[in-house]
Design an enzyme around this catalytic site. Structure first.
Site, mmCIF file in Angstrom:
data_model
loop_
_atom_site.group_PDB
_atom_site.id
_atom_site.type_symbol
_atom_site.label_atom_id
_atom_site.label_comp_id
_atom_site.label_asym_id
_atom_site.label_seq_id
_atom_site.Cartn_x
_atom_site.Cartn_y
_atom_site.Cartn_z
ATOM 1 N N HIS A 13 17.495 12.679 -16.948
ATOM 2 C CA HIS A 13 16.940 13.891 -16.304
ATOM 3 C C HIS A 13 16.491 14.855 -17.403
ATOM 4 O O HIS A 13 17.119 14.953 -18.455
ATOM 5 C CB HIS A 13 17.993 14.543 -15.408
ATOM 6 C CG HIS A 13 17.425 15.646 -14.566
ATOM 7 N ND1 HIS A 13 17.198 16.908 -15.062
ATOM 8 C CD2 HIS A 13 16.998 15.662 -13.277
ATOM 9 C CE1 HIS A 13 16.666 17.659 -14.106
ATOM 10 N NE2 HIS A 13 16.532 16.924 -13.010
ATOM 11 N N TRP A 39 22.750 17.216 -6.903
ATOM 12 C CA TRP A 39 23.461 18.485 -6.691
ATOM 13 C C TRP A 39 23.720 19.212 -8.018
ATOM 14 O O TRP A 39 24.291 20.295 -8.028
ATOM 15 C CB TRP A 39 24.769 18.245 -5.937
ATOM 16 C CG TRP A 39 24.567 17.783 -4.512
ATOM 17 C CD1 TRP A 39 23.372 17.640 -3.867
ATOM 18 C CD2 TRP A 39 25.577 17.416 -3.563
ATOM 19 N NE1 TRP A 39 23.578 17.207 -2.577
ATOM 20 C CE2 TRP A 39 24.921 17.052 -2.361
ATOM 21 C CE3 TRP A 39 26.975 17.333 -3.608
ATOM 22 C CZ2 TRP A 39 25.612 16.638 -1.226
ATOM 23 C CZ3 TRP A 39 27.669 16.917 -2.474
ATOM 24 C CH2 TRP A 39 26.997 16.575 -1.300
ATOM 25 N N LYS A 40 23.332 18.586 -9.108
ATOM 26 C CA LYS A 40 23.481 19.191 -10.445
ATOM 27 C C LYS A 40 24.899 19.769 -10.616
ATOM 28 O O LYS A 40 25.852 19.170 -10.125
ATOM 29 C CB LYS A 40 22.377 20.230 -10.670
ATOM 30 C CG LYS A 40 20.976 19.638 -10.469
ATOM 31 C CD LYS A 40 19.863 20.526 -10.954
ATOM 32 C CE LYS A 40 18.522 19.822 -10.712
ATOM 33 N NZ LYS A 40 17.377 20.559 -11.205
ATOM 34 N N GLU A 76 8.909 13.429 -12.774
ATOM 35 C CA GLU A 76 9.278 14.840 -12.636
ATOM 36 C C GLU A 76 8.615 15.662 -13.732
ATOM 37 O O GLU A 76 9.123 15.708 -14.861
ATOM 38 C CB GLU A 76 10.794 14.985 -12.758
ATOM 39 C CG GLU A 76 11.565 14.267 -11.676
ATOM 40 C CD GLU A 76 12.864 14.992 -11.370
ATOM 41 O OE1 GLU A 76 12.992 15.487 -10.252
ATOM 42 O OE2 GLU A 76 13.714 15.098 -12.258
HETATM 43 P P1 PGA Z 1 13.978 21.112 -7.998
HETATM 44 O O1 PGA Z 1 14.711 20.106 -9.011
HETATM 45 O O2 PGA Z 1 13.737 20.345 -6.718
HETATM 46 O O3 PGA Z 1 14.955 22.238 -7.816
HETATM 47 O O4 PGA Z 1 12.712 21.523 -8.639
HETATM 48 C C1 PGA Z 1 14.251 18.803 -9.129
HETATM 49 C C2 PGA Z 1 15.056 18.034 -10.141
HETATM 50 O O5 PGA Z 1 15.623 18.628 -11.069
HETATM 51 O O6 PGA Z 1 15.122 16.812 -10.038
#
Ligand code: PGA
Length: 255
Positions: A99, A11-12, A171
């Protein structure tokens, strides 16, 4: 690799406490109404201030709780940091580490990731180690090297006990938040490189039993199946698609 799949929603810093509680309630209601597929672990990672409240709201539900970061020390004069045991006490069972937003904005490097992984495992939190190349690194042909380095440095000297589990999230940095996911073939190749790096570190039966590779970067309800269909990708890490209850539940059902 395990048969069980996993969906992790990061959820950042998108929601305040009320927003996080509302989303948790909406997810619970949707899950109670339409059910969730068997064989899928679902984890939500709120900001630190909301972990305990979301954990209480999700009590008795299929949703598990994760954190977005952890510090490597257990306790002490480390202003602004939070330890693995504190996260655990608040209700987390998993933690995202390294991340790309932390690597980029906070200068987090592989040595820090390594210490954080060890701290997480010491409290039996499952570390989700994020690895991935920038656009320049890909353009210059360094992708494989970057992935191998991030996996090997992140896990260097980590003694995986029988009960420990580690998740590696591939990622590609240049794809996160763009809405444009990469070709599944690229993710498939990255998962081969990551698996090979894991095999360089641990006996292959440990890699099979105790590690999982997932994909993250602009995953949505339409493209998710292409990624989880890849033989070595066992789940996804979501940003944007994980903070919309309806989309999130649809995505899980489309997996
Ligand atoms: P996103 O983010 O799905 O909005 O591209 C992925 C992440 O930061 O893990």
């Amino acid at each position: 690799m395990r048969e069980q799949r996993i969906v992790i929603a990061n959820w950042k810093m998108q929601l305040d406490l009320n927003g996080s509680m509302q989303l948790a309630q909406d997810l619970r209601i949707s899950a109670d109404t339409i059910g969730l597929p068997a064989g899928t672990d679902i984890v939500v990672c709120p900001s630190f201030d909301a972990i305990a409240a979301v954990s209480d709201l999700m009590e008795g539900s299929p949703f598990r709780i994760g954190a977005q970061d952890v510090f490597w020390q257990e306790r002490g004069a480390y202003t602004g940091e939070i330890s693995a045991s504190m996260l655990k006490a608040a209700g987390a069972s998993l933690v995202i580490i390294g991340h790309s937003e932390r690597r980029k904005y906070l200068g987090e490097d592989d040595a820090m990731v390594n210490k954080k992984v060890k701290a997480a495992l010491s409290e039996h939190l499952v570390p989700v180690i994020c690895v991935g190349e920038t656009y320049e690194e890909r353009r210059e042909g360094h992708t494989d090297l970057i992935l191998a380095r991030q996996v090997i440095e992140g896990l260097k000297g980590v003694p995986l006990e029988r009960a420990d589990h580690v998740i590696i999230a591939y990622e590609p940095v240049w794809v996160i938040g763009t809405g444009q996911a990469i070709e599944p073939g690229m993710a498939g190749h990255a998962s081969d490189v990551i698996e090979q790096s894991l095999i360089d570190l641990f006996p292959s039966e440990i890699v099979d039993r105790q590690t999982t590779i997932i994909y993250g970067g602009s995953v949505n309800d339409k493209n998710i199946r292409k990624y989880v269909a890849l033989p070595k990708i066992q789940g996804v890490l979501l940003g944007a698609a994980g903070i919309d209850a309806e989309l999130f539940i649809r995505l899980i059902h489309n997996m």
